[in-house]
Scaffold this active site. Sequence first.
Site, PDB file in Angstrom:
ATOM      1  N   HIS A 219       3.710  -1.127   4.362  1.00  0.00           N
ATOM      2  CA  HIS A 219       2.337  -1.370   4.813  1.00  0.00           C
ATOM      3  C   HIS A 219       1.660  -2.307   3.820  1.00  0.00           C
ATOM      4  O   HIS A 219       1.555  -1.988   2.627  1.00  0.00           O
ATOM      5  CB  HIS A 219       1.578  -0.039   4.886  1.00  0.00           C
ATOM      6  CG  HIS A 219       0.118  -0.199   5.191  1.00  0.00           C
ATOM      7  ND1 HIS A 219      -0.808   0.767   4.860  1.00  0.00           N
ATOM      8  CD2 HIS A 219      -0.582  -1.189   5.797  1.00  0.00           C
ATOM      9  CE1 HIS A 219      -2.012   0.375   5.240  1.00  0.00           C
ATOM     10  NE2 HIS A 219      -1.901  -0.827   5.797  1.00  0.00           N
TER      11      HIS A 219
ATOM     12  N   GLN B 126       9.951   0.647   6.076  1.00  0.00           N
ATOM     13  CA  GLN B 126       8.632   0.238   6.571  1.00  0.00           C
ATOM     14  C   GLN B 126       7.708   0.020   5.378  1.00  0.00           C
ATOM     15  O   GLN B 126       7.592   0.896   4.510  1.00  0.00           O
ATOM     16  CB  GLN B 126       8.030   1.299   7.484  1.00  0.00           C
ATOM     17  CG  GLN B 126       6.665   0.899   8.064  1.00  0.00           C
ATOM     18  CD  GLN B 126       5.964   2.066   8.748  1.00  0.00           C
ATOM     19  OE1 GLN B 126       5.629   3.057   8.118  1.00  0.00           O
ATOM     20  NE2 GLN B 126       5.748   1.937  10.056  1.00  0.00           N
TER      21      GLN B 126
ATOM     22  N   MET C 109      -5.734   9.154   6.556  1.00  0.00           N
ATOM     23  CA  MET C 109      -4.489   9.834   6.873  1.00  0.00           C
ATOM     24  C   MET C 109      -4.495  11.169   6.148  1.00  0.00           C
ATOM     25  O   MET C 109      -5.118  11.309   5.091  1.00  0.00           O
ATOM     26  CB  MET C 109      -3.265   9.015   6.443  1.00  0.00           C
ATOM     27  CG  MET C 109      -2.946   7.841   7.309  1.00  0.00           C
ATOM     28  SD  MET C 109      -1.368   7.073   6.837  1.00  0.00           S
ATOM     29  CE  MET C 109      -1.206   5.833   8.133  1.00  0.00           C
TER      30      MET C 109
ATOM     31  N   HIS D 223       0.839  -1.201   0.000  1.00  0.00           N
ATOM     32  CA  HIS D 223       0.000   0.000   0.000  1.00  0.00           C
ATOM     33  C   HIS D 223       0.870   1.247   0.000  1.00  0.00           C
ATOM     34  O   HIS D 223       0.638   2.179  -0.764  1.00  0.00           O
ATOM     35  CB  HIS D 223      -0.917   0.008   1.225  1.00  0.00           C
ATOM     36  CG  HIS D 223      -1.714   1.265   1.355  1.00  0.00           C
ATOM     37  ND1 HIS D 223      -1.300   2.333   2.123  1.00  0.00           N
ATOM     38  CD2 HIS D 223      -2.885   1.641   0.794  1.00  0.00           C
ATOM     39  CE1 HIS D 223      -2.190   3.308   2.043  1.00  0.00           C
ATOM     40  NE2 HIS D 223      -3.157   2.912   1.242  1.00  0.00           N
ATOM     41  N   HIS D 224       1.862   1.292   0.872  1.00  0.00           N
ATOM     42  CA  HIS D 224       2.842   2.369   0.826  1.00  0.00           C
ATOM     43  C   HIS D 224       4.112   1.936   1.536  1.00  0.00           C
ATOM     44  O   HIS D 224       4.122   0.958   2.289  1.00  0.00           O
ATOM     45  CB  HIS D 224       2.297   3.681   1.404  1.00  0.00           C
ATOM     46  CG  HIS D 224       2.107   3.686   2.895  1.00  0.00           C
ATOM     47  ND1 HIS D 224       0.898   3.464   3.501  1.00  0.00           N
ATOM     48  CD2 HIS D 224       2.986   3.905   3.901  1.00  0.00           C
ATOM     49  CE1 HIS D 224       1.029   3.546   4.805  1.00  0.00           C
ATOM     50  NE2 HIS D 224       2.293   3.808   5.087  1.00  0.00           N
TER      51      HIS D 224
ATOM     52  N   HIS E 242      -0.401  12.559   0.830  1.00  0.00           N
ATOM     53  CA  HIS E 242      -0.853  11.196   1.151  1.00  0.00           C
ATOM     54  C   HIS E 242      -2.149  11.252   1.953  1.00  0.00           C
ATOM     55  O   HIS E 242      -2.233  11.922   2.984  1.00  0.00           O
ATOM     56  CB  HIS E 242       0.189  10.427   1.949  1.00  0.00           C
ATOM     57  CG  HIS E 242      -0.265   9.045   2.344  1.00  0.00           C
ATOM     58  ND1 HIS E 242      -0.420   8.028   1.420  1.00  0.00           N
ATOM     59  CD2 HIS E 242      -0.623   8.519   3.538  1.00  0.00           C
ATOM     60  CE1 HIS E 242      -0.843   6.926   2.036  1.00  0.00           C
ATOM     61  NE2 HIS E 242      -0.976   7.206   3.319  1.00  0.00           N
TER      62      HIS E 242
ATOM     63  N   HIS F   9      -5.929   8.456   2.369  1.00  0.00           N
ATOM     64  CA  HIS F   9      -6.566   7.225   1.898  1.00  0.00           C
ATOM     65  C   HIS F   9      -7.694   7.626   0.936  1.00  0.00           C
ATOM     66  O   HIS F   9      -7.538   8.570   0.165  1.00  0.00           O
ATOM     67  CB  HIS F   9      -7.055   6.405   3.083  1.00  0.00           C
ATOM     68  CG  HIS F   9      -5.929   5.850   3.909  1.00  0.00           C
ATOM     69  ND1 HIS F   9      -6.117   5.190   5.103  1.00  0.00           N
ATOM     70  CD2 HIS F   9      -4.586   5.876   3.720  1.00  0.00           C
ATOM     71  CE1 HIS F   9      -4.942   4.828   5.613  1.00  0.00           C
ATOM     72  NE2 HIS F   9      -4.005   5.237   4.788  1.00  0.00           N
TER      73      HIS F   9
END
Length: 376
Positions: free
Chosen positions: A171, A169, A315, A95-96, A240, A242
């Site tokens: 997601h 990281q 977000m 997703h990111h 960014h 959703h």
Amino acid sequence: MASGPDGRSVACTSSTKLPPPVEDKMLWRTDILVLFVGLAISAGNAENLKKFPVLMPHVKPERAETYFCTPIRIDPSQEYYITAFQPNATMDTAHHMLLYGCETPGSKEEVWNCGEMALAQPGIASAPVCKTGSQVIYAWALDAPKLLLPEGVAFKVGGKSSIQYIVLQVHYASVEKFKDGSTDDSGVFLYYTENPQPKSAGVLLMGTGGRINPNSVEYMETACTINENKVIHPFAFRTHTHALGRVVSGYKVSRQGYTDRWQLIGKMDPQLPQMFYPVAEDMVIRKGDTVAARCTMESKRDRITRIGSTNEDEMCNFYIMYWTDGKVLNRKNCFSLGPPFYYWSRDHLRNIPDKDASSLAVGTSAVEQGIAPHQI
């Protein structure tokens, strides 16, 4: 490096061809990867670049909304200068992704759960992204292309810098692709040089908390005054959200007598590829200036939507990537409580450009281009 229509240097995207350098060697040391000097190649007339992979070690997320982290330890005896980022991922899988610079990582495990609000995968340790010295240096989503920094600009890592580790990281909003036993090596290839660069790169991350009421349009806003005696030059921005985000905008705000002058850093429909875009115009931000960001959210849901990390949440982020001749800002983040507790109007900001901050030029929105929101 590329130039905009007015000749300004801008961050390069997918149209920029990076050289095919030889990858550096990697070595395990105390369970953390270490950067080592490898073979350099020539990038045309540019200086020599080297390439290093920061990738997930073939992980298999089992739960939707999983956040995994994996660390790289950078050789503490040598300073390196990162000048480009090439993603190795697709939105069908990740997703990111975020790359963090850390003084120390949240864990020394090869992989750990690092989504503070997400479900942790059993059998894998949980920890924050960084234990100390956290700062975002790169972000990717929605199949955004590679990013090449302007000439002479770089993120300094290793050696005596504040970034001793890089933590990736990722997601994983969905795990459907992994039900057949597949694993994932999403991540980023770093292009770097050992030659010192004259300008230091930094990122200021802006965001909010808060909530969006059912069937409503909400402004999620944040603003911070720069209190450090430094001069920064924004050259790229990234948005960014959703599914509910329609416009994300960021501004430099300068107090002039009894009024405020708002200068657009950039704005974008967050349903388009979430890459770093060139700023709207050249500018400098100094001590006393304010940076402000707004996410315009539109909800047709029959429930409240809150800020959070999962598919059902929202977000609101606006990233400012900048360069400076000296040290980067000590401040890395600018967050507000968001609605209903914080709005620009309650922060004594004047001449707020309500229409401009929540609108886009005709033909530039995702809806007008036939692109549906990336989440439901």
